[in-house]
Design a protein around this motif. Structure first.
Motif, PDB file in Angstrom:
ATOM      1  N   ARG A 110     -39.887   0.841 -14.984  1.00 36.67           N
ATOM      2  CA  ARG A 110     -38.643   1.227 -15.660  1.00 36.67           C
ATOM      3  C   ARG A 110     -38.629   0.640 -17.069  1.00 36.67           C
ATOM      4  N   LEU A 111     -38.215   1.439 -18.016  1.00 36.83           N
ATOM      5  CA  LEU A 111     -37.926   0.964 -19.374  1.00 36.83           C
ATOM      6  C   LEU A 111     -36.416   1.061 -19.535  1.00 36.83           C
ATOM      7  N   VAL A 112     -35.719   0.024 -19.079  1.00 39.16           N
ATOM      8  CA  VAL A 112     -34.268   0.080 -18.951  1.00 39.16           C
ATOM      9  C   VAL A 112     -33.589   0.275 -20.299  1.00 39.16           C
ATOM     10  N   GLN A 113     -34.098  -0.385 -21.340  1.00 40.96           N
ATOM     11  CA  GLN A 113     -33.497  -0.233 -22.668  1.00 40.96           C
ATOM     12  C   GLN A 113     -33.505   1.215 -23.141  1.00 40.96           C
ATOM     13  N   ASP A 114     -34.500   1.956 -22.684  1.00 37.34           N
ATOM     14  CA  ASP A 114     -34.639   3.351 -23.112  1.00 37.34           C
ATOM     15  C   ASP A 114     -34.166   4.345 -22.052  1.00 37.34           C
ATOM     16  N   ARG A 115     -33.638   3.834 -20.940  1.00 39.57           N
ATOM     17  CA  ARG A 115     -33.228   4.686 -19.823  1.00 39.57           C
ATOM     18  C   ARG A 115     -34.388   5.639 -19.478  1.00 39.57           C
ATOM     19  N   ALA A 116     -35.543   5.062 -19.298  1.00 38.72           N
ATOM     20  CA  ALA A 116     -36.761   5.835 -19.092  1.00 38.72           C
ATOM     21  C   ALA A 116     -37.563   5.267 -17.926  1.00 38.72           C
ATOM     22  N   ILE A 117     -38.508   6.059 -17.475  1.00 38.57           N
ATOM     23  CA  ILE A 117     -39.457   5.649 -16.441  1.00 38.57           C
ATOM     24  C   ILE A 117     -40.854   5.987 -16.928  1.00 38.57           C
ATOM     25  N   LEU A 118     -41.783   5.091 -16.706  1.00 37.55           N
ATOM     26  CA  LEU A 118     -43.193   5.336 -16.991  1.00 37.55           C
ATOM     27  C   LEU A 118     -43.928   5.363 -15.660  1.00 37.55           C
ATOM     28  N   ASN A 119     -44.693   6.421 -15.431  1.00 38.01           N
ATOM     29  CA  ASN A 119     -45.439   6.490 -14.173  1.00 38.01           C
ATOM     30  C   ASN A 119     -46.868   6.951 -14.411  1.00 38.01           C
ATOM     31  N   ARG A 120     -47.745   6.457 -13.586  1.00 38.79           N
ATOM     32  CA  ARG A 120     -49.124   6.944 -13.521  1.00 38.79           C
ATOM     33  C   ARG A 120     -49.500   7.047 -12.037  1.00 38.79           C
ATOM     34  N   MET A 121     -48.625   7.714 -11.287  1.00 41.40           N
ATOM     35  CA  MET A 121     -48.800   7.806  -9.839  1.00 41.40           C
ATOM     36  C   MET A 121     -50.121   8.479  -9.470  1.00 41.40           C
ATOM     37  N   GLY A 122     -50.481   9.543 -10.183  1.00 44.93           N
ATOM     38  CA  GLY A 122     -51.757  10.199  -9.911  1.00 44.93           C
ATOM     39  C   GLY A 122     -51.717  11.159  -8.738  1.00 44.93           C
ATOM     40  N   PHE A 123     -50.612  11.875  -8.577  1.00 46.31           N
ATOM     41  CA  PHE A 123     -50.500  12.872  -7.503  1.00 46.31           C
ATOM     42  C   PHE A 123     -50.794  12.265  -6.134  1.00 46.31           C
ATOM     43  N   ASN A 124     -50.260  11.085  -5.855  1.00 50.34           N
ATOM     44  CA  ASN A 124     -50.393  10.524  -4.520  1.00 50.34           C
ATOM     45  C   ASN A 124     -49.609  11.391  -3.536  1.00 50.34           C
ATOM     46  N   ASN A 125     -50.300  11.945  -2.535  1.00 45.90           N
ATOM     47  CA  ASN A 125     -49.627  12.788  -1.549  1.00 45.90           C
ATOM     48  C   ASN A 125     -50.525  12.966  -0.332  1.00 45.90           C
ATOM     49  N   GLU A 126     -49.948  13.515   0.723  1.00 50.98           N
ATOM     50  CA  GLU A 126     -50.656  13.622   2.000  1.00 50.98           C
ATOM     51  C   GLU A 126     -51.460  14.908   2.144  1.00 50.98           C
ATOM     52  N   GLY A 127     -51.442  15.750   1.118  1.00 51.42           N
ATOM     53  CA  GLY A 127     -52.220  16.977   1.164  1.00 51.42           C
ATOM     54  C   GLY A 127     -51.415  18.153   1.689  1.00 51.42           C
ATOM     55  N   SER A 128     -51.787  19.348   1.253  1.00 50.90           N
ATOM     56  CA  SER A 128     -50.971  20.524   1.543  1.00 50.90           C
ATOM     57  C   SER A 128     -50.959  20.906   3.017  1.00 50.90           C
ATOM     58  N   SER A 183     -49.729  19.993 -16.063  1.00 50.10           N
ATOM     59  CA  SER A 183     -49.233  19.220 -17.207  1.00 50.10           C
ATOM     60  C   SER A 183     -49.023  17.736 -16.952  1.00 50.10           C
ATOM     61  N   SER A 184     -49.395  17.242 -15.775  1.00 49.62           N
ATOM     62  CA  SER A 184     -49.297  15.800 -15.573  1.00 49.62           C
ATOM     63  C   SER A 184     -50.390  15.094 -16.371  1.00 49.62           C
ATOM     64  N   PRO A 185     -50.055  13.961 -17.006  1.00 48.05           N
ATOM     65  CA  PRO A 185     -51.079  13.248 -17.766  1.00 48.05           C
ATOM     66  C   PRO A 185     -51.892  12.284 -16.904  1.00 48.05           C
ATOM     67  N   ASN A 186     -51.635  12.252 -15.590  1.00 50.01           N
ATOM     68  CA  ASN A 186     -52.209  11.209 -14.744  1.00 50.01           C
ATOM     69  C   ASN A 186     -53.387  11.662 -13.896  1.00 50.01           C
ATOM     70  N   THR A 187     -53.810  12.915 -14.031  1.00 54.99           N
ATOM     71  CA  THR A 187     -55.035  13.401 -13.406  1.00 54.99           C
ATOM     72  C   THR A 187     -55.991  13.781 -14.531  1.00 54.99           C
ATOM     73  N   PRO A 188     -57.134  13.104 -14.649  1.00 56.13           N
ATOM     74  CA  PRO A 188     -58.048  13.368 -15.763  1.00 56.13           C
ATOM     75  C   PRO A 188     -58.397  14.855 -15.870  1.00 56.13           C
ATOM     76  N   GLY A 189     -58.259  15.391 -17.072  1.00 54.79           N
ATOM     77  CA  GLY A 189     -58.637  16.766 -17.337  1.00 54.79           C
ATOM     78  C   GLY A 189     -57.613  17.813 -16.938  1.00 54.79           C
ATOM     79  N   LEU A 190     -56.533  17.394 -16.272  1.00 57.11           N
ATOM     80  CA  LEU A 190     -55.582  18.383 -15.782  1.00 57.11           C
ATOM     81  C   LEU A 190     -54.933  19.158 -16.917  1.00 57.11           C
ATOM     82  N   ARG A 191     -54.545  18.472 -17.977  1.00 53.53           N
ATOM     83  CA  ARG A 191     -53.844  19.158 -19.061  1.00 53.53           C
ATOM     84  C   ARG A 191     -54.725  20.152 -19.804  1.00 53.53           C
ATOM     85  N   ASP A 192     -56.046  20.023 -19.624  1.00 53.53           N
ATOM     86  CA  ASP A 192     -56.943  21.006 -20.231  1.00 53.53           C
ATOM     87  C   ASP A 192     -56.718  22.398 -19.621  1.00 53.53           C
TER      88      ASP A 192
END
Length: 377
Positions: A110-128, A183-192
């Motif tokens: 959390r960046l409380v001063q900016d009312r923001a959140i920074l994440n680099r979760m990386g699409f953590n999930n259990e799969g489709s 468009s997530s920035p946390n998976t390498p090459g995804l934004r390409d």
């Protein structure tokens, strides 16, 4: 309740690990709404009940324009409980074809001063496959559900279309609309994959998968980054039209760190990741306006990024958004935030002389606004 939450947040929650608090809070919500009768009662109390807020979009009727953005419920563990907070719809995911643990912890800040959140979760999930099974067994009334799909990290770029297609095929029958997240920035090459040359075959592969599953008409949207250059935004908009997409979600988190109030050294120490919340407000609105100018009302535009108040949502709607989404606003605003925003939005609709929120979509860009409403509080 709102004052209590703010006191709790500032005195305790902000000092605890953000991901841990997320899991604790979400678990508590799921437990509460699992008690028979609780979720329907919450829905009646907190849901968007004002007739002005009903939105017809993507072939569905939404009780209110504010939905929960992807990222909160990655595995479809509690969409019914989240809808009971007053959201008009819930978007689950991002879900990938194969399970993955995501990036190493800590990865949510959390960046409380900016009312923001920074994440680099990386699409953590259990799969489709597992998410589809969970949705299959869901009991009781289903909320309007968006399904957000992404690329598995270990999948090579050239195999991305097949990776997305597998998730699309598995999850199509449970979705009211589907989102291709490139468009997530946390998976390498995804934004390409946002480049037209790569996005076109990817979208066509997903389309074929939906048709193969018997859901050829399922509304398909693409979610883009706020960091795209203007000409690339135009290119994606043109592609969305040529490929007959239902809409565009604008925008995902940003990799920019400009204009923050938080100490730059402290921000740098947190490391890489996507930033959401208030710092994204201006750019996400710029992207939305550009899209509206490009596509008019031919696509459904969904606004996300920096939406904290009814006035923020109203600005997005008047700039061309049919639907809006929040995530960080919920974290800083507390469990009554969706209801407050919907109530304020209904007041703004009435003050502006509209009969429904839908009449205001694109008014500022299209030049059809009847008058300027007083700010809602």
């Amino acid at each position: 309740m709102s004052v209590f939450y703010q006191i709790l947040f500032r005195s305790a929650l902000r000092h605890l690990d953000a991901e841990t608090i997320h899991h604790v809070g979400f678990t508590a919500l799921r437990a509460a709404t699992a008690v028979p009768g609780v979720a329907p009662a919450m829905q009646r109390l907190l849901g968007p009940g004002e007739p002005e807020l009903t939105v017809h979009a993507l072939g569905r009727e939404f009780p209110g324009p504010l939905g929960l953005a992807a990222g909160f419920d990655k595995n479809a563990e509690g969409p019914q409980g989240l809808a009971a907070l007053g959201f008009g719809f819930v978007e689950i995911g991002t879900v990938t074809a194969h399970p993955q643990t995501g990036n190493p912890k800590p990865r949510l800040f959390r960046l409380v001063q900016d009312r923001a959140i920074l994440n680099r979760m990386g699409f953590n999930n259990e799969g489709s496959a597992l998410v589809a099974e969970r949705l299959y067994h869901m009991q009781g009334p289903r909320p309007l559900l968006g399904v957000n799909i992404g690329r598995t990290k270990v999948t090579p770029e050239e195999e991305a279309p097949a990776d997305y297609a597998l998730s699309a095929h598995r999850l199509a029958e449970y979705a009211d609309y589907m989102v291709v997240n490139v468009s997530s920035p946390n998976t390498p090459g995804l934004r390409d994959l946002q480049s037209v040359e790569q996005l076109r075959p990817l979208l066509r592969s997903v389309r074929e998968a939906l048709a193969g599953a018997g859901y050829a008409e399922l509304p398909l949207l693409v979610k883009i980054a706020p960091d795209l250059a203007d000409e690339d935004i135009d290119a994606v908009a043109d592609l969305a039209l040529s490929e007959n997409l239902a809409g565009i979600i604008a925008a995902n988190t940003t990799i920019s760190r400009e204009g923050l109030d938080t100490d730059p050294d402290a921000v740098a120490e947190l490391g890489a990741g996507g930033l959401s919340g208030a710092p994204l407000k201006e750019r996400s609105l710029e992207v939305l306006r550009r899209l509206r100018e490009r596509v008019g009302d031919r696509l459904t535009l969904v606004a996300v990024g920096g939406i904290e108040t009814a006035d923020d949502a109203w600005a997005r709607i008047r700039a061309g958004a049919t639907l809006v989404q929040g995530y960080t606003g919920l974290i800083y605003g507390g469990p009554l935030w969706p209801r407050r925003l919907h109530r304020g939005l209904a007041q703004l609709v009435r003050s502006a002389g509209y009969r429904s929120v839908a009449e205001a979509v694109g008014a500022d860009v299209d030049g059809t606004a009847p008058k300027e409403p007083a700010p809602a509080h």
